[in-house]
Design a protein around this motif. Sequence first.
Motif, mmCIF file in Angstrom:
data_model
loop_
_atom_site.group_PDB
_atom_site.id
_atom_site.type_symbol
_atom_site.label_atom_id
_atom_site.label_comp_id
_atom_site.label_asym_id
_atom_site.label_seq_id
_atom_site.Cartn_x
_atom_site.Cartn_y
_atom_site.Cartn_z
ATOM 1 N N ALA A 139 0.830 -1.305 0.122
ATOM 2 C CA ALA A 139 -0.061 -0.118 0.178
ATOM 3 C C ALA A 139 0.736 1.282 0.154
ATOM 4 C CB ALA A 139 -0.941 0.097 1.368
ATOM 5 N N HIS A 140 2.198 1.191 0.129
ATOM 6 C CA HIS A 140 3.145 2.266 0.540
ATOM 7 C C HIS A 140 4.360 2.096 -0.441
ATOM 8 C CE1 HIS A 140 1.110 1.524 4.450
ATOM 9 N NE2 HIS A 140 0.814 2.816 4.320
ATOM 10 N N ARG A 144 10.825 6.178 2.074
ATOM 11 C CA ARG A 144 11.015 7.077 2.896
ATOM 12 C C ARG A 144 12.591 7.507 3.181
ATOM 13 N NH1 ARG A 144 6.446 9.441 5.375
ATOM 14 N NH2 ARG A 144 4.671 8.322 5.013
ATOM 15 N N GLN A 176 -1.848 2.999 -2.309
ATOM 16 C CA GLN A 176 -3.017 3.692 -1.903
ATOM 17 C C GLN A 176 -2.842 5.257 -2.257
ATOM 18 O OE1 GLN A 176 -6.065 2.753 -1.340
ATOM 19 N NE2 GLN A 176 -5.834 0.599 -0.697
ATOM 20 N N TYR A 178 -3.921 7.672 -0.783
ATOM 21 C CA TYR A 178 -3.836 8.721 0.318
ATOM 22 C C TYR A 178 -2.619 8.489 1.345
ATOM 23 C CZ TYR A 178 -6.044 4.477 2.162
ATOM 24 O OH TYR A 178 -6.194 3.126 2.656
ATOM 25 N N SER A 179 -1.841 7.325 1.140
ATOM 26 C CA SER A 179 -0.632 6.984 1.826
ATOM 27 C C SER A 179 0.476 7.213 1.084
ATOM 28 C CB SER A 179 -1.063 5.358 2.060
ATOM 29 O OG SER A 179 -2.237 5.277 2.908
ATOM 30 N N VAL A 180 0.558 7.916 0.218
ATOM 31 C CA VAL A 180 1.748 8.057 -0.591
ATOM 32 C C VAL A 180 2.066 9.467 -1.027
ATOM 33 C CG1 VAL A 180 2.953 7.616 -3.085
ATOM 34 C CG2 VAL A 180 1.548 5.772 -2.036
ATOM 35 N N ASP A 225 0.126 -5.275 4.460
ATOM 36 C CA ASP A 225 -0.942 -4.146 4.570
ATOM 37 C C ASP A 225 -1.752 -3.628 3.528
ATOM 38 O OD1 ASP A 225 0.776 -2.327 3.372
ATOM 39 O OD2 ASP A 225 1.723 -1.490 5.069
ATOM 40 N N ALA A 237 0.073 -1.917 9.564
ATOM 41 C CA ALA A 237 -0.767 -0.701 9.285
ATOM 42 C C ALA A 237 -1.916 -1.095 8.573
ATOM 43 C CB ALA A 237 0.027 0.298 8.444
ATOM 44 N N CYS A 239 -5.483 -1.336 6.293
ATOM 45 C CA CYS A 239 -5.943 -0.734 5.122
ATOM 46 C C CYS A 239 -7.300 -0.786 4.759
ATOM 47 C CB CYS A 239 -4.940 -1.397 3.806
ATOM 48 S SG CYS A 239 -5.539 -0.337 2.366
#
Length: 298
Positions: A139-140, A144, A176, A178-180, A225, A237, A239
Motif C-alpha cells: 500500500a506504500h 522514505r 493507496q 492517500y498513503s503516498v 498491509d 498498518a 488498510c
Amino acid sequence: MPKTEKDDPRVGYWLQNKPQKTKVVLIGFPSDEGVRRNGGREGASEAPDKIRQELYKMTPDAEETTLFIDLIEHTTDVGDLKTSGNLEEDQQKLGNIVAGYLEQGVIPIILGGGHETAYGHFSGYAEANLKTSIFNLDAHTDVRPLNNGKAHSGSPFRQALEHETSVETYLVAGLQPYSVARSHLKFIDEHGGDYLFRDETNITSISGFFHRHESERLMVTFDMDVVDQSQAPGVSAPCANGIAADLWLTAAYLAGRNEQVTSFDLSEFNPRYDRDSQTAKLAALTIWHFLLGLSQRS
C-alpha cells in the motif's frame, strides 16, 4: 505436530526434514525494530512462528500433488535468524545468509518481520554481487528517507535504490493514493522505477510487471498491509480499502511460477492484532501459493 499419515500428509512433515539437495529454504526474520522507528504498531517480530503453525498444518496441493511434494521434499525450514535489536546488524546478518543461498541457486523465502525485512533481503543480492529488479506488492512505496540516519520499515527501497550495487528496476503495485507522498513517486521516477495504484492493480497488470523487466533476477516482497483489513486485520498498518485476498494469493502463485523470481519475502503480519488467526492463515496460504507456483515451473 503435522500429520504424517500416508493418506493425510501435511506440509510440515517435509519442511522439518533435511533434504540431501535443497532447492528452497524458509528463513524467519523476527524483527519489528524498523516498525517501531517508523512509528508503527509493534508485534511483527512474532509473525514467523505463527505463519509456521498454520503452514505446517496444510496439505500438499490436492490437484498437483506429485509436483508439490517433489518441491517440498527439497524444501527446508532453517528456523529464525537470531535478531539482536540492532537493525542494521540484523539486516546484514540476513543479507549474508540470503547471499549464500543465492550463490548456490537456492530460493530463499523469508518470513518477516516488519518491512525492514526487505532491505536485509536485498542485502543478500548486494553481498553476492548480483544485480536484481525488485517487485513490491504494498500500500506504500517504502522509499522514505532515513530517520536521523537510521533505517526503518518505510525506507528499504530508498536504501536499495541508493546502494552502490544498483537495483535494475523497482516496481511497486497496490499503492493507496492517500498513503503516498508525491515526492516518493518522484523519487521512484528519477530512479527508473514504476508503480501502480490500488485501482490499477489486477492480475493482468501484476503479470505484466513480472515480465516487463530485463533483469535475470527478480526479488519479490509482499507487504500484508496492501490487503483489505476485513481480510487481513492483523497487520502493522491496516488498510480500509485494500486489495482482495484472492488477488493477493494469485499474485503469490504467479511469482512462484515466474522463473526469473529468485527470492520472496512476506512482511508486516502482526499477530497481536489478528482475529481468530485470520491473517496468520492468509500469510501461510501466501507461502503455500508461492510454493505451488514454484512446483509448476517448467
